[in-house]
Design a protein around this motif. Structure first.
Motif, PDB file in Angstrom:
ATOM      1  N   ASP A  68       0.807  -1.216   0.000  1.00 34.92           N
ATOM      2  CA  ASP A  68       0.000   0.000   0.000  1.00 34.92           C
ATOM      3  C   ASP A  68       0.841   1.267   0.000  1.00 34.92           C
ATOM      4  O   ASP A  68       0.392   2.315  -0.475  1.00 34.92           O
ATOM      5  N   VAL A 115       1.721  -5.904   2.166  1.00 27.23           N
ATOM      6  CA  VAL A 115       0.325  -6.110   1.785  1.00 27.23           C
ATOM      7  C   VAL A 115      -0.162  -5.010   0.848  1.00 27.23           C
ATOM      8  O   VAL A 115       0.080  -3.825   1.088  1.00 27.23           O
ATOM      9  N   SER A 138      -3.756  -3.813  -0.140  1.00 21.04           N
ATOM     10  CA  SER A 138      -5.113  -4.027   0.352  1.00 21.04           C
ATOM     11  C   SER A 138      -6.098  -4.285  -0.789  1.00 21.04           C
ATOM     12  O   SER A 138      -5.976  -3.712  -1.878  1.00 21.04           O
ATOM     13  N   LYS A 156      -5.485 -13.176  -1.105  1.00 17.92           N
ATOM     14  CA  LYS A 156      -5.879 -13.005   0.289  1.00 17.92           C
ATOM     15  C   LYS A 156      -6.972 -14.013   0.624  1.00 17.92           C
ATOM     16  O   LYS A 156      -8.009 -14.069  -0.045  1.00 17.92           O
ATOM     17  N   GLU A 159      -0.087  -6.564  10.073  1.00 15.79           N
ATOM     18  CA  GLU A 159      -0.489  -6.306   8.689  1.00 15.79           C
ATOM     19  C   GLU A 159      -1.999  -6.218   8.539  1.00 15.79           C
ATOM     20  O   GLU A 159      -2.518  -5.397   7.769  1.00 15.79           O
ATOM     21  N   GLU A 183      -3.892  -2.790   7.304  1.00 18.00           N
ATOM     22  CA  GLU A 183      -4.748  -2.765   6.121  1.00 18.00           C
ATOM     23  C   GLU A 183      -6.086  -2.116   6.427  1.00 18.00           C
ATOM     24  O   GLU A 183      -6.614  -1.337   5.633  1.00 18.00           O
TER      25      GLU A 183
END
Length: 540
Positions: A280, A311, A313, A347, A444, A448
């Motif tokens: 991100d 990560v 998102s 995910k 994490e 997010e």
């Protein structure tokens, strides 16, 4: 003709022989065809050999993105020396540690970094070769300008036979302690981190011989690919090498810092087909730029939007889609300096960061001693093509590289769970896991959620000591320009997406969240900032 090895120098030579006139590298106004780059690699290798640099000598690369970075890396490989990345952001104490730990014998450095190099030369008594890139006359005593370090007579290289077992040294980021040099044999690196020539040909799988790489390159459609992070970081360097060994054209960011609009300018003008970000921290500014300037960039040639190292998102991916071609493919990968490229995935709906399909070389290890059964949690581990260990650190090597039931594994540090179908769900770095009241919280997941808020520009989550809960979830956040933080709204958002014990009990604001040049979170910094702001003792 002698057969090629899986040395990275040999593999690059095969690529250059296969597509000599194709652009290998573009950065700013600089272009190198594969033929030009291969010739310069050999000329630089011949010069290094003439200076006495050879098998086992460590060659430091303290450089910004440039053609010279890759040429120096491959030239070191060509003389069987050991190239080592050096973070150009490091200050004196950090540089002294790296210089001493690596025992560098040769150093390539960018002209802008010459003052930093000069300050710490006392830490490298064995340094005999110094090469300055970027033009101008070196001010450092004994240093040579890069263009003067090219020998056109390369016949001396004919007696140097590269090997599968030649080494490359990858220094970790050091955000959770002192950087460690991971020793990768070239063959293990090629198959364990670079896809073994099968990344862009998954149906064919890895090559069986170095020569087979030429057939793969001839059959493949040429692509233009850009890793946005700097080459000094393993993920960007590996992604670059994957594309080079596929005969693609690599486009590099010519700025020393990440600027979303500049990256999009490059993507449009160079007609990129693929791009790789780091989470991100890069994706959100890209999204903001696209929203602020609709229609400014033609991204119609883009079909691969990759992510790794942190990560990205789901809500950011969805928000990006209207600005990208309809057929764009989002890929999420996970890897580590010690474990190589660990796989691609998505995910998982049951929670966690990424779910990787079952694979024989991936396991979940419990207590560092046994392989997990279905449903058990532990730490992600990999067998097969692996590093030898950490350079000059047998203690840490023994902790990370273990043998279980006769098989050697690299323990990655990523907390994971073995699903019933054999897939592995990865939750995040185990050493960053927060234990609050007996419940485990992975930063994490909370980060997010925080970044879903229109108020939040960036966020890092840590655990601080708490007399009741053991640790309390604490967020360090930066607020978007022109906005003020509404704590009630932010906590309401968290409660809507997270279990109550995961919601931050403390939120500390900072002007900017500190990250590495590759976009990775600095949890040590975040914890120190939060402790100072909240007056919390520095013991966990």
């Amino acid at each position: 003709m002698n057969p090629h090895s899986f040395s990275l120098a040999d593999l690059f030579a095969i690529t250059a022989e296969t597509v000599p006139e194709r652009d290998a590298l573009i950065i700013g106004d600089n272009r190198r065809s594969y033929r030009e780059m291969a010739e310069r690699v050999d000329q630089l290798a011949a010069w290094l050999h003439a200076q006495g640099i050879g098998q086992g000598d460590v060659v430091g690369l303290q450089m910004y993105n440039s053609p010279e970075y890759l040429e120096a890396f491959l030239a070191a490989c060509r003389v069987r020396a050991v190239p080592a990345n050096i973070n150009y952001r490091y200050v004196a104490d950090e540089l002294r540690y790296i210089y001493d730990n690596a025992g560098i014998k040769a150093l390539f450095y960018s002209a802008e970094l010459e003052p930093a190099v000069t300050e710490v030369l006392d830490a490298a008594p064995g340094l005999t070769v110094k090469v300055r890139t970027g033009g101008g006359t070196p001010a450092l005593a004994g240093a040579v300008a890069y263009e003067n370090a090219l020998l056109h007579d390369t016949r001396a290289l004919q007696g140097i036979r590269c090997s599968d077992d030649d080494l490359s040294l990858l220094y970790t980021g050091g955000t959770t302690g002192k950087p460690k040099g991971v020793m990768w044999p070239h063959k293990d690196l090629f198959f364990g981190s670079l896809g073994g020539g099968g990344f862009y040909a998954p149906a064919d799988g890895p090559v069986k011989t170095p020569e087979e790489l030429a057939d793969r390159i001839r059959k493949a459609h040429p692509m233009r690919f850009m890793p946005v992070a700097p080459l000094m970081h393993g993920a960007a360097h590996w992604a670059t090498m994957v594309s080079l060994f596929a005969g693609h054209t690599v486009v590099l960011n010519d700025q020393h810092h990440f600027n979303a609009e500049h990256v999009l300018d490059i993507a449009a003008t160079q007609k990129l087909n693929g791009i790789t970000l780091v989470g991100d921290a890069m994706a959100l500014p890209i999204l903001d730029a696209l929203k602020a300037h609709p229609g400014r960039w033609d991204l119609s040639t883009l079909f691969l939007f990759g992510n790794g190292g942190a990560v990205m998102s789901a809500h950011i991916k969805e928000a990006l889609k209207p600005f990208l071609p309809a057929n764009v493919y989002f890929s999420d990968g996970i890897g580590s300096s010690e474990g190589g490229q660990l796989g691609m995935g998505a995910k998982p709906i049951e929670g966690g960061m990424i779910k990787i399909a079952a694979r024989p070389d991936l396991k979940v290890v419990v207590d560092g001693k046994r392989i997990a059964a279905a449903g058990e949690s532990g730490i992600l581990a990999r067998s097969g093509y692996l590093p030898l260990g950490y350079y000059r650190d047998p203690v840490k090597t023994a902790e990370t590289f273990v043998t279980i039931d006769g098989t050697r594994y690299a323990i990655t540090g990523d907390a994971a769970k073995l699903a019933d179908d054999g897939a592995i769900i990865v939750f995040g770095r185990g050493n960053n896991c927060i234990n609050t009241g007996g419940e485990k919280v992975f930063p994490e997941e909370v980060e997010e959620t925080l970044r879903m808020s229109p108020q939040i520009l960036d966020a890092v989550v840590v655990g601080l000591p708490d007399p009741r809960w053991g640790q309390k979830v604490t967020a360090v956040v930066s607020v978007r320009p022109g906005m003020s933080l509404n704590l009630d709204a932010l906590k309401a958002l968290c409660h809507a997406h997270l279990a109550g014990y995961k919601v931050p009990k403390e939120i500390v604001t900072v002007p900017e969240v500190m990250r590495s040049a590759a976009g990775k979170a600095n949890y040590v910094w975040a914890k120190e900032v939060a402790q100072r702001a909240l007056g919390t003792p520095a013991t966990a």
